[in-house]
Scaffold this motif. Structure first.
Motif, short mmCIF file in Angstrom:
data_model
loop_
_atom_site.label_atom_id
_atom_site.label_comp_id
_atom_site.label_asym_id
_atom_site.label_seq_id
_atom_site.Cartn_x
_atom_site.Cartn_y
_atom_site.Cartn_z
N LYS A 114 3.65 16.80 -2.68
CA LYS A 114 4.54 15.80 -2.82
C LYS A 114 5.27 16.17 -3.85
O LYS A 114 6.51 15.78 -3.87
N VAL A 115 4.99 16.77 -4.82
CA VAL A 115 5.61 17.09 -6.21
C VAL A 115 6.83 18.20 -5.73
O VAL A 115 7.78 18.03 -6.01
N THR A 116 6.44 19.18 -4.96
CA THR A 116 7.30 20.41 -4.71
C THR A 116 8.13 19.82 -3.62
O THR A 116 9.36 20.33 -3.59
N HIS A 117 7.53 18.88 -2.77
CA HIS A 117 8.76 18.50 -1.81
C HIS A 117 9.85 17.68 -2.36
O HIS A 117 10.96 17.74 -2.01
N THR A 118 9.47 16.76 -3.53
CA THR A 118 10.36 15.99 -4.12
C THR A 118 11.35 17.13 -5.01
O THR A 118 12.67 16.73 -4.92
N GLU A 119 10.85 18.00 -5.46
CA GLU A 119 11.80 19.01 -6.09
C GLU A 119 12.82 19.57 -5.17
O GLU A 119 13.96 19.61 -5.81
N VAL A 120 12.36 19.80 -4.02
CA VAL A 120 13.35 20.43 -3.23
C VAL A 120 14.28 19.57 -2.77
O VAL A 120 15.16 19.77 -2.42
N SER A 121 13.86 18.34 -2.43
CA SER A 121 14.83 17.23 -1.88
C SER A 121 15.87 17.03 -3.02
O SER A 121 17.00 16.40 -2.36
N LYS A 122 15.45 17.32 -4.07
CA LYS A 122 16.64 16.85 -5.03
C LYS A 122 17.64 18.15 -5.05
O LYS A 122 18.97 17.78 -5.74
N THR A 123 17.43 19.12 -4.51
CA THR A 123 18.56 20.13 -4.26
C THR A 123 19.58 19.79 -3.20
O THR A 123 19.48 20.11 -2.19
N GLU A 124 20.55 19.15 -3.73
CA GLU A 124 21.53 18.61 -2.72
C GLU A 124 22.91 19.58 -2.55
O GLU A 124 23.53 19.30 -1.39
N TYR A 125 22.56 20.36 -3.25
CA TYR A 125 23.76 21.42 -3.07
C TYR A 125 23.30 22.97 -2.95
O TYR A 125 22.34 23.31 -3.57
N ILE A 126 24.32 23.69 -2.38
CA ILE A 126 24.09 25.14 -2.55
C ILE A 126 25.54 25.73 -2.69
O ILE A 126 26.47 25.33 -2.44
N THR A 127 25.30 26.87 -3.59
CA THR A 127 26.60 27.70 -3.88
C THR A 127 26.62 28.58 -3.01
O THR A 127 25.60 29.80 -3.06
N ILE A 128 27.75 28.87 -2.37
CA ILE A 128 27.98 30.05 -1.57
C ILE A 128 28.94 31.09 -2.03
O ILE A 128 29.95 30.68 -2.61
N LYS A 129 28.62 32.12 -2.24
CA LYS A 129 29.78 33.24 -2.89
C LYS A 129 30.36 33.88 -1.51
O LYS A 129 29.68 34.36 -0.58
N SER A 130 31.67 33.77 -1.58
CA SER A 130 32.40 34.17 -0.47
C SER A 130 33.61 35.24 -1.22
O SER A 130 34.64 34.58 -1.77
#
Length: 223
Positions: A114-130
């Motif tokens: 549950k702890v690891t799942h919560t940490e992942v769910s907080k990652t709302e953004y991704i940075t894309i290099k183009s």
């Protein structure tokens, strides 16, 4: 709900873990196997969140099998031998349970999910290099991602961004709670899927092909 597997060559050990899993409403057992070799088909067909994995087994040691499973699948080692603990943690195991395993100790281990799942769910953004540009994108805005040779293309609400990376490497960084690989060339946002027609996924008017090897996973994960 976390999908789990149990792999242990001892029947009594499997039965004990099965009884523990049934007590918890956030765990769902998708297979209980005597040998890691028997579990391989399930791992190919389904996205498994955690494996309760014995270490000392005749066909294949659990520590060797742990190196073969998908990176997003967590491992909780179970063993009667305490001298394997260091090796288990070197393999980035979620926890290490020494037999005989009490329910209290089992509960402490699975609570880490549950702890690891919560940490992942907080990652709302991704940075894309183009090229020379960096794009900060909300994960929820991604409709799907397509492989294009050595590049991937992100499709976001009518626009697209091309990035120099592989779909395989990207798959390991995206949260499995939101995204699913459905084809060697496609990853989709689960929330954007509106239907399944034959072997094609529908994202409203967009049609995404589903590979035979991913079809069962798509049905179990999305429908």
């Amino acid at each position: 709900m976390f999908k789990c597997l149990i792999i242990d060559d001892e029947e009594l050990a499997r039965a004990l873990l099965e009884s523990y899993v049934k007590k918890l409403d956030f765990l769902e057992l998708h297979g209980s196997y005597e040998s890691p070799l028997d579990a391989m088909v399930t791992l190919k067909e389904q996205a498994i969140d955690v494996i309760f994995l014995d270490i000392q087994m005749p066909d294949l040691k659990g520590t060797d099998f742990a190196k073969m499973i998908p990176a997003e699948t967590k491992v909780i080692f179970t063993t009667a031998y305490s001298d394997y603990a260091i090796q288990g943690f070197e393999l980035d195991a979620l926890d290490y349970l020494l037999k005989p395993i009490t329910f209290e100790r089992f509960l402490k281990a699975v609570s880490k999910l549950k702890v690891t799942h919560t940490e992942v769910s907080k990652t709302e953004y991704i940075t894309i290099k183009s090229g020379y540009d960096l794009h900060k994108i909300k994960l929820e805005d991604i409709d799907y991602i397509e492989s294009d040779s050595e590049y991937v293309v992100f499709y976001l609400n009518g626009r697209k961004i091309m990035s120099y990376q592989t779909l395989k490497s990207l798959e390991k960084t995206l949260p499995t709670s939101m995204f699913l690989r459905v084809h060697r060339s496609y990853i989709v946002n689960k929330a954007k899927v509106t239907g399944l027609k034959g072997r094609d996924l529908l994202l409203n008017e967009i049609i995404i092909p589903v590979s035979d090897s991913y079809y069962n996973t798509v049905k179990s994960e999305l429908f």
